[in-house]
Design an enzyme around this catalytic site. Structure first.
Site, PDB file in Angstrom:
ATOM      1  N   ASP A   1       0.827  -1.206  -0.159  1.00 38.06           N
ATOM      2  CA  ASP A   1       0.044  -0.013  -0.088  1.00 38.06           C
ATOM      3  C   ASP A   1       0.991   1.193  -0.065  1.00 38.06           C
ATOM      4  O   ASP A   1       0.385   2.296   0.717  1.00 38.06           O
ATOM      5  CB  ASP A   1      -0.962   0.103   1.208  1.00 38.06           C
ATOM      6  CG  ASP A   1      -1.717  -1.145   1.416  1.00 38.06           C
ATOM      7  OD1 ASP A   1      -2.126  -1.676   0.492  1.00 38.06           O
ATOM      8  OD2 ASP A   1      -2.031  -1.519   2.418  1.00 38.06           O
TER       9      ASP A   1
ATOM     10  N   LYS B   1       2.077   2.115  -4.887  1.00 37.12           N
ATOM     11  CA  LYS B   1       2.920   1.606  -6.134  1.00 37.12           C
ATOM     12  C   LYS B   1       1.952   2.097  -7.516  1.00 37.12           C
ATOM     13  O   LYS B   1       2.376   2.192  -8.597  1.00 37.12           O
ATOM     14  CB  LYS B   1       3.172   0.279  -6.333  1.00 37.12           C
ATOM     15  CG  LYS B   1       4.301   0.063  -5.012  1.00 37.12           C
ATOM     16  CD  LYS B   1       4.513  -1.361  -5.107  1.00 37.12           C
ATOM     17  CE  LYS B   1       3.362  -2.277  -4.487  1.00 37.12           C
ATOM     18  NZ  LYS B   1       2.721  -1.979  -3.120  1.00 37.12           N
TER      19      LYS B   1
ATOM     20  N   GLY C   1      -4.309  -4.068  -4.369  1.00 38.16           N
ATOM     21  CA  GLY C   1      -5.203  -3.061  -4.874  1.00 38.16           C
ATOM     22  C   GLY C   1      -4.678  -1.727  -5.207  1.00 38.16           C
ATOM     23  O   GLY C   1      -3.933  -1.231  -4.401  1.00 38.16           O
ATOM     24  N   HIS C   2      -4.394  -1.768  -6.414  1.00 35.50           N
ATOM     25  CA  HIS C   2      -3.463  -0.585  -7.052  1.00 35.50           C
ATOM     26  C   HIS C   2      -4.423   0.532  -7.543  1.00 35.50           C
ATOM     27  O   HIS C   2      -5.217   0.207  -8.322  1.00 35.50           O
ATOM     28  CB  HIS C   2      -2.632  -1.108  -7.963  1.00 35.50           C
ATOM     29  CG  HIS C   2      -1.377  -2.037  -7.294  1.00 35.50           C
ATOM     30  ND1 HIS C   2      -0.669  -2.683  -8.242  1.00 35.50           N
ATOM     31  CD2 HIS C   2      -1.292  -2.366  -6.218  1.00 35.50           C
ATOM     32  CE1 HIS C   2       0.356  -3.215  -7.548  1.00 35.50           C
ATOM     33  NE2 HIS C   2       0.012  -3.053  -6.406  1.00 35.50           N
TER      34      HIS C   2
ATOM     35  N   GLN D   1       2.216  -5.772  -3.362  1.00 37.82           N
ATOM     36  CA  GLN D   1       2.494  -5.876  -1.826  1.00 37.82           C
ATOM     37  C   GLN D   1       3.923  -5.341  -1.337  1.00 37.82           C
ATOM     38  O   GLN D   1       4.278  -4.266  -2.175  1.00 37.82           O
ATOM     39  CB  GLN D   1       2.657  -7.430  -1.199  1.00 37.82           C
ATOM     40  CG  GLN D   1       1.286  -8.104  -1.080  1.00 37.82           C
ATOM     41  CD  GLN D   1       0.664  -8.539  -2.394  1.00 37.82           C
ATOM     42  OE1 GLN D   1       1.447  -9.246  -3.316  1.00 37.82           O
ATOM     43  NE2 GLN D   1      -0.643  -8.378  -2.888  1.00 37.82           N
TER      44      GLN D   1
HETATM   45  P1  IMP Z   1      -2.410 -12.662   1.896  1.00 43.15           P
HETATM   46  O1  IMP Z   1      -1.863 -12.289   0.839  1.00 43.15           O
HETATM   47  O2  IMP Z   1      -3.961 -12.439   1.208  1.00 43.15           O
HETATM   48  O3  IMP Z   1      -2.247 -14.029   2.011  1.00 43.15           O
HETATM   49  O4  IMP Z   1      -2.323 -11.884   3.299  1.00 43.15           O
HETATM   50  C1  IMP Z   1      -1.322 -12.199   3.799  1.00 43.15           C
HETATM   51  C2  IMP Z   1      -0.805 -10.862   4.380  1.00 43.15           C
HETATM   52  O5  IMP Z   1      -0.340  -9.989   3.667  1.00 43.15           O
HETATM   53  C3  IMP Z   1      -2.046 -10.137   5.424  1.00 43.15           C
HETATM   54  O6  IMP Z   1      -1.530  -9.399   6.382  1.00 43.15           O
HETATM   55  C4  IMP Z   1      -2.372  -9.211   4.260  1.00 43.15           C
HETATM   56  O7  IMP Z   1      -3.150  -7.951   5.029  1.00 43.15           O
HETATM   57  C5  IMP Z   1      -1.264  -8.676   3.827  1.00 43.15           C
HETATM   58  N1  IMP Z   1      -1.336  -8.283   2.261  1.00 43.15           N
HETATM   59  C6  IMP Z   1      -1.830  -8.881   1.279  1.00 43.15           C
HETATM   60  N2  IMP Z   1      -1.819  -8.045   0.044  1.00 43.15           N
HETATM   61  C7  IMP Z   1      -1.738  -6.936   0.561  1.00 43.15           C
HETATM   62  C8  IMP Z   1      -1.567  -5.618   0.049  1.00 43.15           C
HETATM   63  O8  IMP Z   1      -1.643  -5.522  -1.356  1.00 43.15           O
HETATM   64  N3  IMP Z   1      -1.415  -4.477   0.594  1.00 43.15           N
HETATM   65  C9  IMP Z   1      -1.146  -4.568   2.007  1.00 43.15           C
HETATM   66  N4  IMP Z   1      -1.060  -5.811   2.623  1.00 43.15           N
HETATM   67  C10 IMP Z   1      -1.579  -7.055   1.910  1.00 43.15           C
END
Ligand code: IMP
Length: 428
Positions: A13, A16, A40-41, A223
């Site tokens: 977040d 990017k 989520g971009h 991420q």
């Molecule tokens: P997962 O990727 O859904 O398995 O989530 C694993 C961890 O990564 C959790 O703490 C999510 O909140 C975090 N996470 C996954 N994708 C994002 C992102 O795009 N932005 C921020 N945190 C993320």
């Protein structure tokens, strides 16, 4: 021409999406290499506001190709909906390609993501619930279904049959959930095969050809480094490699092709989900930042945790990625603060620690050592030139450069493409 990567330096977040959209006017293709629709971009430009989860953020530019590489896990329903939404707003979506080697998020992955999280109880990771982890587990467990498999029906049916048997046993016997019907899963696969067939390509070759033709390729990270499966605060991480190594494996790209690695950092820190965050703040200042910056997840709507800039984590991120330049985003959010803090070290077990520890228990016990810098009254919001920034804001940027150990090349002062200060050229 070479490739340039845009990588999250923190916990995701970082902004990017905006950075990619800003830079994509000067490239020929934008390529996603890791993650899935957990990302989520947000992109704000003359065509409006777009929230992209899978489609590379350069898509709004005419003549810029979007490529989804082998390292991404694809939920075809999400992709198809996203393409339909942006096409309805006048964006040409025919310039998208998907690796035949990309893994598919199957319906049982989403079911298992929820069941596993529930079973974790207090130790829940706080996943996005999109099936990301279970899809990567099947990838490394050699039980995944790839985009190319969807296109080979005769081979696909026994693969899905066998995998579903195992998944249903897990779902029902371990977690007490409802089994999925084979016919329903196969029916989905049939639809997906038709929908994805026009996009499926050997993308590693495509990228190689683009580079050989002298085209510039932008690698879009999802991420952030501190959520990296290897380098993040394990186990509170995602299941892929958002850092620079993931770009090579997630695309079939050799490292020599990458000339620049841009590290994107917010001027403060945020984190969604569980896991330690040493510079987290819980007081009024956190609420002020959250509300002003609308720090709520684009994918899940969850309130993001807020912290001051963590220079120790930033330096670690630099070590892992070898950034050649930084992008500092959301500087405008700190406008009006009397003072701003930066974390310059940790105190743990009565001793000072100047590196980001591998042990998550230790990280959770780290107390931040703060340096307090004077804030600025004059706004940085919407500034487009360095000379428009107040001295104290410039001093803050300088301190971040020192702590991370890399120069800032771009400063973002608002959500739209135009609200950007190009400090120095990125493409050389
Ligand atoms: P997962 O990727 O859904 O398995 O989530 C694993 C961890 O990564 C959790 O703490 C999510 O909140 C975090 N996470 C996954 N994708 C994002 C992102 O795009 N932005 C921020 N945190 C993320």
């Amino acid at each position: 021409m070479p490739a340039y990567a845009v990588i999250g330096g923190q916990w995701g977040d970082e902004g990017k999406g905006k950075v990619i959209d800003y830079l994509a006017g000067d490239v020929d293709s934008v390529v996603r290499y890791a993650g899935g629709n957990n990302a989520g971009h947000t992109v704000v430009n003359d065509k409006g506001t777009f929230q992209l989860h899978l489609v590379p953020a350069g898509i709004c530019w005419p003549n810029v190709y979007g490529i989804i590489g082998n390292g991404v896990v694809v939920d075809p329903d999400v992709l198809v909906n996203e393409l339909a939404e942006i096409a309805a707003r006048g964006i040409d979506t025919s310039k998208l390609y998907i690796s035949e080697r990309a893994h598919v998020i199957m319906p049982y992955h989403i079911v298992l993501d929820h069941l596993e999280e529930e079973a974790r109880g207090d130790a829940a990771i706080g996943t996005t619930g999109r099936g990301i982890g279970p899809a990567y587990v099947d990838k490394t467990g050699r039980a995944g279904i790839r985009v190319g498999d969807l296109l080979d029906w005769d081979a696909l049916v026994p693969m899905v049959e066998q995998t579903l048997k195992h998944k249903n046993a897990l779902i029902t016997k371990i977690y007490g959930g409802e089994p999925l019907a084979l016919d329903d899963v196969l029916a989905k696969c049939r639809i997906w095969a038709d929908q994805l067939a026009p996009f499926a390509k050997p993308t590693e070759q495509l990228i190689q050809d683009l580079l050989a033709q002298g085209k510039r390729v932008l690698l879009e990270g999802a991420q952030g480094t501190l959520l990296d499966i290897d380098h993040g605060s394990y186990p509170y991480v995602t299941s892929s490699s958002p850092s620079i190594g993931g770009a090579c494996t997630g695309l079939g790209l050799n490292p020599q092709a990458i000339k620049g690695v841009l590290g994107v950092f917010k001027a403060y820190s945020t984190r969604v989900g569980g896991g330690p965050m040493p510079s987290e703040i819980h007081d009024e200042e956190a609420s002020v930042i959250r509300e002003k910056a609308q720090e709520f997840g684009v994918t899940t709507g969850r309130a993001r945790r807020i912290g001051w800039f963590d220079g120790v984590a930033g330096k670690y991120s630099q070590l892992v990625n070898g950034f050649t330049g930084l992008v500092l985003t959301r500087l405008d959010i700190l406008d009006g603060f009397k003072t701003v803090k930066v974390c310059v070290g940790y105190m743990v077990n009565g001793e000072r620690l100047d590196r980001f520890p591998a042990n998550t228990g230790l990280l959770a016990r780290c107390e931040p050592i703060y340096e307090e810098l004077p804030g600025w009254d004059q706004p940085t919001a919407s500034a487009t030139k360095l000379s428009q920034l107040p001295d104290n804001a410039l001093a803050y940027v300088k301190r971040i450069e020192e702590l991370v150990g890399c120069r800032v090349q771009i400063i973002s002062t608002g959500p739209s493409r135009a609200e950007t200060i190009q400090v120095e050229p990125v493409f050389t």
